[in-house]
Structure formats: C-alpha cells, structure tokens
Design a protein around this motif. Structure first.
Motif, PDB file in Angstrom:
ATOM      1  N   PRO A   9       0.797  -1.213   0.055  1.00  0.00           N
ATOM      2  CA  PRO A   9      -0.155  -0.006   0.001  1.00  0.00           C
ATOM      3  C   PRO A   9       0.918   1.076  -0.038  1.00  0.00           C
ATOM      4  O   PRO A   9       1.972   1.259   0.258  1.00  0.00           O
ATOM      5  N   THR A  11       0.762   5.603   1.173  1.00  0.00           N
ATOM      6  CA  THR A  11      -0.111   6.573   1.751  1.00  0.00           C
ATOM      7  C   THR A  11       0.337   8.040   1.416  1.00  0.00           C
ATOM      8  O   THR A  11       1.292   8.351   1.404  1.00  0.00           O
ATOM      9  N   LYS A  19      -4.314   1.036  -1.946  1.00  0.00           N
ATOM     10  CA  LYS A  19      -3.880  -0.415  -1.393  1.00  0.00           C
ATOM     11  C   LYS A  19      -2.847  -1.028  -1.942  1.00  0.00           C
ATOM     12  O   LYS A  19      -2.172  -1.907  -1.318  1.00  0.00           O
ATOM     13  N   ASN A  20      -2.567  -0.729  -3.391  1.00  0.00           N
ATOM     14  CA  ASN A  20      -1.366  -1.170  -3.945  1.00  0.00           C
ATOM     15  C   ASN A  20      -0.604  -0.378  -4.962  1.00  0.00           C
ATOM     16  O   ASN A  20      -1.201   0.922  -5.155  1.00  0.00           O
ATOM     17  N   GLY A  55      -5.500  -0.852  -7.472  1.00  0.00           N
ATOM     18  CA  GLY A  55      -5.281   0.120  -6.385  1.00  0.00           C
ATOM     19  C   GLY A  55      -5.977   1.409  -6.699  1.00  0.00           C
ATOM     20  O   GLY A  55      -6.803   1.774  -6.003  1.00  0.00           O
ATOM     21  N   ASP A  97     -12.401  -1.945  -2.219  1.00  0.00           N
ATOM     22  CA  ASP A  97     -11.344  -0.753  -1.556  1.00  0.00           C
ATOM     23  C   ASP A  97     -10.477  -0.243  -2.686  1.00  0.00           C
ATOM     24  O   ASP A  97      -9.247   0.123  -2.336  1.00  0.00           O
ATOM     25  N   SER A  98     -11.178  -0.065  -3.851  1.00  0.00           N
ATOM     26  CA  SER A  98     -10.240   0.490  -4.795  1.00  0.00           C
ATOM     27  C   SER A  98     -10.268   2.020  -4.808  1.00  0.00           C
ATOM     28  O   SER A  98     -11.631   2.666  -4.177  1.00  0.00           O
TER      29      SER A  98
END
Length: 414
Positions: A9, A11, A19-20, A55, A97-98
């Motif tokens: 992941p 930030t 997430k990726n 992601g 969660d994309s």
C-alpha cells in the motif's frame, strides 16, 4: 525491511491510502451518451476493474467544457450534467477498496474538424505533421476566456468530489490545452501567459491552485505531464522537470509521467515515426524510466510511470529503484480486468500484448486499429460480457464503421 513491490500500500500526504502500487492509467472509453453523461455501462466497466484488484483507477478524460470535445462520445462534467450517473460510476469504481480519480481535460485545438469550426488555443497556430487536414486552425484565447476555462476546471473538480470520486487528475500531456500552454512551439503569446517558462506554466499553476482552493487539502489532485514533446521548439525535458518542481512546491499529490503529442506520439513508445523503441526500454518495459530516475532526485512527490509494462518482475524492479511509486497499466486491463490480481498473486506473471491487425497495414493505420480494438474490449466489459483476446480486428473496423461511420477514425486521443 521488506522490499517495495506492487502489492504494498501507499499513503499519500493527505492520509489517503491506496491499497497497492497498480495504477490504471486513463483510456478513452467512448461511453458518453448524446448529452455527454456517462452511459450506465461505464459503471459496470469500473466495477469490473475494481474487482480485478486495481489500487487506483484513473477515468478516461472527462471534458470540462461541453463546447470543447476531443471526441464525439466524450463525457462532460459541468452544471448541466446528470450527477446521478456520475455517483453510480464513482460508487462502482470504489468497490473492493479501490480508489477512482477523475481525469479532467480541455482539448484546446486538438478538436477534429467535424466537431468544431474554430477551436481555441494559447496562440493561433495550427497543428503540423499533416494533422492540419483534420484539425482547424485555432484562434488565440483572450485573457478573459483563459480565466473562464480555469473556472470550468474548478467546477468539474468540485462536482467530481461531490459525486464521490476520490481524487482528480489534470490532463497536462499529449498536446491538449495544458500541454499547449507549456510548449513554446504552440504558445507564442506576448502577455503573462506566454514567453518565458515561468509565464507558460502560469496556466497549469492557476488551474491547480483554483481547484485546490475549491476542494481543500484532503482531496487529492494529480497531473499527467509530458516528460517532453519530442518536437523541435517544443516542451523540453529540462522544462518538464522545472514544471514538476513548481507543481511539487505547490503541493500537488501525484504526478504521472507520459510524453509526446498527436504530432509526435511518444506515448506509444517511440519519439517519432521513424525512431524505434530502444532495446533498453524493451528490456525493462518502461518508456520513460530514464526521465523518472532524473526527476526523483528533484522532488519527493509521489510519481507514476505509464507505458510498456507487461510483467510483474519488470514492475517490481522499477519500484525497487524508488524512481517511481506506482506502475501505470492500461491496455492490459482492457484485455484482462483481472490483470492486477494475477500480478499480485504470481510474482513471475506477465501478459505480453500482440498488436491487433486486419492484415492490411494501410487499413490498420486509417482505421486506428491499435486504439479502437481496445475500445471494443472495454465496451464488451461495459455490456457485461467477457473480453475476447482473439477478437477479429477486421470485425472491429466493420462494426465501428457501421455504428459511427468513418468519423470514428479521425485522429483521436491516446
């Protein structure tokens, strides 16, 4: 320390977690309706990509002005738009969660003749390289019109946030309006918007600052920027690096690197029609990594490199250098929506792409087979069907002519 790879992941500075490290770069979906709202199928398309493990998905270019379209089936987001359809699109792209960001664009003079008699641009300079046959000579923007376009970018960004998109990207590459302002070849104004690089980058900085003021610091803003135009008298690599530094200093959240224009389509892998892709580029699969290595020494802003990646080993190698933070993928996603998931599950996975062809090189060129074949794959997903890697290129040409006529093959975006 665990090595950086595509599954890790990331930030952003504002706290948003992606997430990726796989980034679906923008592709023109051609899924706008007659009112330039997104067709319902576009939500199915992005839902499928979200479930496939991406992601961050970047939408195809959404126009900020419905009187300035780059293509007939462009989506437009403004005060006249049906926001319910954008909400559906955003919700679909956020599944699994994309993240889904909206790419915002104004084509400037890159509007086909059949769509606009008199386009606008920084200066009244026509496209070259034979493209003047398909694109009208623009008129120079007045200063009042420049501010109006800045306001349109701001409105579209505000509405993107309102309808649930998790970020926006300004399209500043491939010869569209922002790119035109940056290029001394296309911007020959003698006021504060032209001349020196400081003046030529004023437009993009004003667009960015206006959007930032509207959406706040917690909403991500990115840009797609040319590493260079690869044209005599155009936007140079050195100028590009200065623009990157200026945007970074102003707090932009993510910078995606591409290159070229309609006149010199380096986003397709070569700097001009006669120059082949370098062997070193083929080996590592990335078109712009040389530039990324240089620019990483100048800024800490998160970077994306797009173009040429096909295998997990090459992607992980690029990330391990820290020259890029994300790997941009596009056409592989049109052929296999599960490509991200497969890359993450198998560190040796790869998917080479064959070049679609009708078997007739002249027809391939006229019909833009290398573009419309992938659009048809996306349309299959939007219709709830599986993609077809063996889809006949000739059948795609026939279907496109039947549905839209030869206008569909006029020079369009990459």
């Amino acid at each position: 320390m665990n090595p950086i790879n595509i599954s890790k992941p990331f930030t952003l500075a504002n706290g948003q977690v992606i997430k990726n490290r796989l980034f679906k770069s923008a592709m023109s979906e051609q899924l706008g309706d007659k009112q330039h709202n997104p067709k319902s199928g576009i939500a199915k398309l992005y839902q499928r990509w979200a479930k496939g493990g991406i992601g961050l998905s970047m939408t195809g270019n959404v126009m900020v002005d419905r009187n300035a379209l780059g293509e007939p089936k462009n989506v437009v987001l403004d005060e006249q738009s049906d926001l319910s359809q954008f909400i559906e699109w955003a919700n679909a792209g956020k599944q699994n969660d994309s993240q889904i960001w909206m790419q915002l664009n104004h084509p400037g003079k890159q509007i086909p003749k059949f769509l606009c008699d008199k386009p606008v641009a920084p200066s009244a300079i026509s496209l070259g390289g034979g493209l003047e046959k398909g694109f009208n000579t623009p008129r120079a923007l007045t200063e009042a019109e420049i501010y109006e376009i800045i306001a349109k970018f701001t409105t579209s960004a505000k509405l993107a946030k309102q309808t649930g998109f998790t970020g926006v990207q300004i399209h500043g590459a491939h010869g569209y309006l922002v790119s035109q302002f940056l290029s001394s070849r296309h911007n020959q104004r003698d006021d504060k918007w032209g001349g020196s690089l400081e003046n030529r980058l004023r437009f993009i900085l004003e667009v960015y600052r206006a959007i930032r003021k509207e959406v706040g610091n917690d909403f991500p803003i990115g840009i797609k920027l040319n590493s260079a135009d690869f044209m005599k008298g155009g936007f140079t690599e050195e100028e590009s690096m200065q623009v990157v530094q200026a945007l970074s200093a102003n707090g932009i959240d993510l910078i995606e690197i591409s290159g070229g224009t309609y006149e010199s389509p380096s986003m397709m892998g070569a700097k001009n029609k006669s120059e082949p892709v370098k062997a070193s580029t083929i080996k590592r699969e990335a078109y712009f990594m040389d530039y990324m290595v240089k620019v990483r020494k100048l800024v800490s802003t998160p970077l994306v490199v797009t173009g040429g990646f096909r295998t997990a080993p090459a992607m992980n190698e690029a990330l391990s250098t820290s020259a890029t933070d994300f790997i941009g993928i596009a056409r592989t996603m049109a052929v296999d929506p599960d490509f991200p998931k497969k890359l993450i599950e198998d560190s040796n996975y790869g998917m080479p792409l064959t070049v679609p062809t009708t078997g007739k090189p002249a027809l391939d060129k006229i019909a833009m087979v290398g573009l419309v074949w992938y659009e048809h794959q996306m349309r299959r997903i939007a219709d709830g069907k599986n993609t077809d890697p063996k889809l006949s290129a000739l059948s795609v040409v026939v279907k496109t002519i039947f549905s839209a006529g030869w206008h569909a093959f006029r020079k369009r975006r990459a």
